[in-house]
Design a protein around this motif. Structure first.
Motif, PDB file in Angstrom:
ATOM      1  N   TRP A  47       0.879  -1.177   0.000  1.00  0.00           N
ATOM      2  CA  TRP A  47       0.000   0.000   0.000  1.00  0.00           C
ATOM      3  C   TRP A  47       0.915   1.225   0.000  1.00  0.00           C
ATOM      4  N   PRO A  48       1.081   1.904  -1.129  1.00  0.00           N
ATOM      5  CA  PRO A  48       1.984   3.056  -1.170  1.00  0.00           C
ATOM      6  C   PRO A  48       1.576   4.133  -0.187  1.00  0.00           C
ATOM      7  N   ARG A  64       9.232   2.132   0.426  1.00  0.00           N
ATOM      8  CA  ARG A  64       8.038   1.284   0.366  1.00  0.00           C
ATOM      9  C   ARG A  64       7.789   0.779   1.777  1.00  0.00           C
ATOM     10  N   VAL A  65       6.586   0.871   2.255  1.00  0.00           N
ATOM     11  CA  VAL A  65       6.379   0.793   3.698  1.00  0.00           C
ATOM     12  C   VAL A  65       5.806  -0.561   4.113  1.00  0.00           C
ATOM     13  N   ALA A  66       6.491  -1.220   5.057  1.00  0.00           N
ATOM     14  CA  ALA A  66       6.055  -2.505   5.588  1.00  0.00           C
ATOM     15  C   ALA A  66       5.661  -2.433   7.060  1.00  0.00           C
ATOM     16  N   GLY A  71       2.653   1.201   7.585  1.00  0.00           N
ATOM     17  CA  GLY A  71       2.739   0.318   6.443  1.00  0.00           C
ATOM     18  C   GLY A  71       1.859  -0.914   6.449  1.00  0.00           C
ATOM     19  N   ALA A  72       2.291  -1.878   5.626  1.00  0.00           N
ATOM     20  CA  ALA A  72       1.481  -3.053   5.345  1.00  0.00           C
ATOM     21  C   ALA A  72       1.205  -3.897   6.574  1.00  0.00           C
ATOM     22  N   GLU A 108      14.486  -3.896   2.100  1.00  0.00           N
ATOM     23  CA  GLU A 108      14.065  -2.538   1.783  1.00  0.00           C
ATOM     24  C   GLU A 108      13.457  -1.890   3.023  1.00  0.00           C
ATOM     25  N   PRO A 109      14.273  -1.361   3.913  1.00  0.00           N
ATOM     26  CA  PRO A 109      13.725  -0.737   5.123  1.00  0.00           C
ATOM     27  C   PRO A 109      12.795   0.423   4.783  1.00  0.00           C
ATOM     28  N   ASP A 110      11.816   0.647   5.642  1.00  0.00           N
ATOM     29  CA  ASP A 110      10.860   1.730   5.411  1.00  0.00           C
ATOM     30  C   ASP A 110      11.546   3.082   5.295  1.00  0.00           C
TER      31      ASP A 110
END
Length: 400
Positions: A47-48, A64-66, A71-72, A108-110
């Motif tokens: 989810w951008p 990109r947010v996890a 984030g996700a 890929e860290p936030d």
């Protein structure tokens, strides 16, 4: 009322809409948020970030947010919690996505400028805890235990980045597994946090500034919540915690008539008086209304904070948990739980009806939903669910 502008910024708030509580509308709004959120998911981008989240200038830049906060992981936790609570349809099983997020976050860290961090809200502890919630496995427990241990001496003594947040993760895992390693990990952080409580408030080393912060996201209320949650704190320390916490709330309360407010920090700030969950009366009340003692003095002070939150009105920023109408509304649910006074439930539901309209306005303006737990629509849906059931447990903090 004379003096009110000194306690809150009227320009940050708007009048609550005059619409009667409608449980059917609340359920429909939850369903609409869930459906829109699920339809917006994309495998590669998750989810951008929403434009409003990218406009925040006091945080590191987003990748990109996890994570749990933005984030996700937070979105998935919210969708899962809504289905457990009942208002949302069964829908998709998000476990298959949740288990991929820890590896993805390490790649890929936030926050690329910060890198991989053990934080509950902004790092891998929260991502791992969500994965373990939906599809538990041993490797998640091993990674999560490493994260909790790595965060013991983090100089940000707060929920978002520091050890109070990872203490909460350790406690949840102890409740799930009963394994002594989790109790020991919690105790290591609790002992260090207790040792750092040298005055009224903990001193934070946060974003390059040293501050003494009162609210739950970055300060005192969150630290007390982390120590008080559950039953891992020994009896002697619990009594001392409750005594000191009540004294600090009374000492730093700003009072005008029957209202009470707490400023963001003891240090001078250019920010107006904030009245939102992360800073100000709503978060103080929502975080500490479960605190003993249940005597008249503490209750009166918390009620005065609730009155200030009601008098200020819904936040113009939007409907979110961290700094929006839904987060403020949890103060009312907590006061209903503490006092049994139906007035607070009516006020919580009035804010819920307002939050529904705010979500709809913002979605129409941007042509999309805001997909995050703490700043977006899924968090608001959780608040609507709490208003339906008249329960006060704050998402991820009181219940995971």
């Amino acid at each position: 009322m004379t003096g009110e502008p000194e306690l809150f910024d009227p320009d940050a708030h708007e009048p609550v809409i005059e619409r009667a509580w409608d449980a059917h509308r609340a359920r429909a709004a939850i369903g609409a948020i869930v459906a829109e959120t699920e339809s917006a998911f994309e495998h590669e981008s998750l989810w951008p970030p929403h434009p409003l989240d990218e406009e925040e200038d006091d945080e590191p830049p987003l990748g990109r947010v996890a994570s749990l906060y933005l984030g996700a992981a937070g979105v998935i936790w919210a969708l899962h919690a809504l289905r457990r609570a009942g208002p949302a349809d069964p829908g998709r099983d998000w476990g298959e996505v949740a288990v991929t997020l820890p590896e993805r976050y390490r790649r890929e860290p936030d926050f690329p400028d910060v890198g991989v961090v053990p934080s509950l809200w902004m790092g891998e502890a929260g991502i791992l805890l969500v994965a373990h919630t939906l599809a538990p496995s041993r490797w998640q427990e091993e990674w999560l235990l490493e994260a909790v241990r790595a965060n013991v001496e983090n100089p940000t003594w707060e929920l978002m980045w520091g050890s109070p947040g990872t203490m909460l993760a350790a406690q949840v895992m102890y409740e799930r597994t009963g394994a002594e390693c989790w109790r020991a990990a919690w105790s290591d952080s609790a002992d260090r946090l207790w040792d750092e409580w040298r005055g009224d408030l903990w001193e934070q080393d946060l974003y390059g500034r040293r501050q003494h912060i009162l609210g739950p996201a970055h300060g005192f209320a969150g630290e007390v919540l982390a120590l008080a949650r559950g039953d891992l704190l020994d009896g002697t320390r619990r009594l001392e915690l409750e005594r000191r916490a009540a004294a600090v709330l009374a000492k730093y309360a700003l009072r005008v008539g029957g209202l009470a407010q707490w400023r963001p920090s003891l240090e001078p700030s250019s920010q107006p008086r904030r009245t939102q969950w992360c800073h100000g009366a709503p978060g103080i009340v929502a975080s500490l209304a479960s605190l003993a003692p249940h005597d008249g003095r503490l209750t009166d002070l918390l009620v005065a904070g609730g009155e200030l939150t009601w008098r200020a009105g819904p936040l113009k920023k939007g409907a979110s948990l961290c700094h929006g109408t839904a987060g403020n509304g949890y103060a009312f649910l907590k006061l209903f739980e503490r006092t049994g006074d139906e007035l607070w439930l009516r006020r919580a539901r009035a804010f819920a009806m307002h939050a529904i309209e705010q979500v709809e306005r913002t979605s129409a303006h941007y042509g999309r939903g805001r997909h995050s737990l703490w700043t977006g629509d899924p968090g608001t849906a959780l608040y609507l669910s709490s208003c339906l059931t008249a329960t006060a447990a704050f998402p991820t903090l009181d219940t995971f």
